[in-house]
Design a protein around this motif. Sequence first.
Motif, PDB file in Angstrom:
ATOM      1  N   LYS A  29      -4.335   0.619  -4.117  1.00  0.00           N
ATOM      2  CA  LYS A  29      -4.066  -0.245  -4.550  1.00  0.00           C
ATOM      3  C   LYS A  29      -3.794  -1.529  -4.038  1.00  0.00           C
ATOM      4  O   LYS A  29      -2.425  -2.210  -3.613  1.00  0.00           O
ATOM      5  N   MET A  30      -4.494  -1.560  -2.754  1.00  0.00           N
ATOM      6  CA  MET A  30      -4.597  -3.336  -1.521  1.00  0.00           C
ATOM      7  C   MET A  30      -5.733  -3.192  -1.093  1.00  0.00           C
ATOM      8  O   MET A  30      -7.111  -2.816  -1.360  1.00  0.00           O
ATOM      9  N   LEU A  31      -6.551  -4.378  -0.475  1.00  0.00           N
ATOM     10  CA  LEU A  31      -7.008  -5.132  -0.183  1.00  0.00           C
ATOM     11  C   LEU A  31      -7.182  -5.112   1.289  1.00  0.00           C
ATOM     12  O   LEU A  31      -6.594  -5.967   1.859  1.00  0.00           O
ATOM     13  N   ASN A  32      -8.350  -4.448   2.150  1.00  0.00           N
ATOM     14  CA  ASN A  32      -8.395  -4.182   3.683  1.00  0.00           C
ATOM     15  C   ASN A  32      -9.232  -5.546   4.053  1.00  0.00           C
ATOM     16  O   ASN A  32      -9.964  -5.139   4.176  1.00  0.00           O
ATOM     17  N   PHE A  33      -8.539  -6.324   4.662  1.00  0.00           N
ATOM     18  CA  PHE A  33      -9.328  -7.413   4.388  1.00  0.00           C
ATOM     19  C   PHE A  33     -10.271  -7.055   5.898  1.00  0.00           C
ATOM     20  O   PHE A  33     -10.345  -8.042   6.668  1.00  0.00           O
ATOM     21  N   ALA A  34      -9.430  -6.553   6.369  1.00  0.00           N
ATOM     22  CA  ALA A  34      -9.490  -6.105   8.025  1.00  0.00           C
ATOM     23  C   ALA A  34     -11.088  -5.377   7.821  1.00  0.00           C
ATOM     24  O   ALA A  34     -11.328  -5.114   9.147  1.00  0.00           O
TER      25      ALA A  34
END
Length: 287
Positions: A29-34
């Motif tokens: 439930k997280m957006l890993n923009f890396a």
Amino acid sequence: MSVLLDGLSLGAIYALIALGYTMVYGIAKMLNFAHGDIIMVGAYAILTLLNTTGNPYIGLLAAIIVCTIFGIVIERLAYKPLRGASPLAVLITAIGVSYLLQGVAQLVFGSTSKPVAQPGYGSVFLFGANISYTTIITLVVGGIIMAALTVFVKKTRTGHAMLAVSEDKGAAQLMGINVNRIIMLTFAIGSALAAFASLFYMWQIPSVQPTLGAMPGIKAFTAAVIGGIGSIPGAMAGGVLLGVIEKISLSIPAVSNYTTAIEFSVLILILLVRPIGLLGKKRREKV
């Protein structure tokens, strides 16, 4: 026909990257923009081995190992301590990790773009057009990877554990599932897929620079949202759709300069009609 096949090939690349986004979001439930910058890491690994051995497939193997290690380390050092933190804190951390990777790449490899000298792969005449072998390899390998991932998630015990964690972390932990291990494995798989995307993307744009993964990462995230963030089939469908739209737009001189605007306009239109994405599922939350 060649434009369509090129679009499917590019769509397969976006789908591979989008799978990393959607798996992490669906489970952690997280957006890993890396994630887009993991592609850049894989590209530099391939370039280094390609200059040393002249074999891109040895470079791919090295990229898979390097990207997987980077994915695990990033999850352990940057994201695991934030388990339970606010989504905003996780998002800011992801952006920070992205810029950190770009900065380290500039220090190590320099800020200028480095050309990639690739062996000639040739082409074959199919469906009334010359189709490059790289396009065919991208389509075939990308399709096999996506099918294998679908089978893995639906048919294996670990895949079932991933689905359980994505539904309810607390209940999954009570059932004896190691949630931290599942999240780490998700990052590892997503990063390994990014390594394949690195090679395929370098076939399309034979150069490497520290910001290589920025735009493909954004477009792959767009594909994941179009398909339904958190849905593996949705990430595949969104990636293919976005790739085809991009190649068709580029092939039309009157609109080629507005290709990126067209892609994001499609995202807006789809979200207006279906906010959960093409294949996204509505979830009921107990309050």
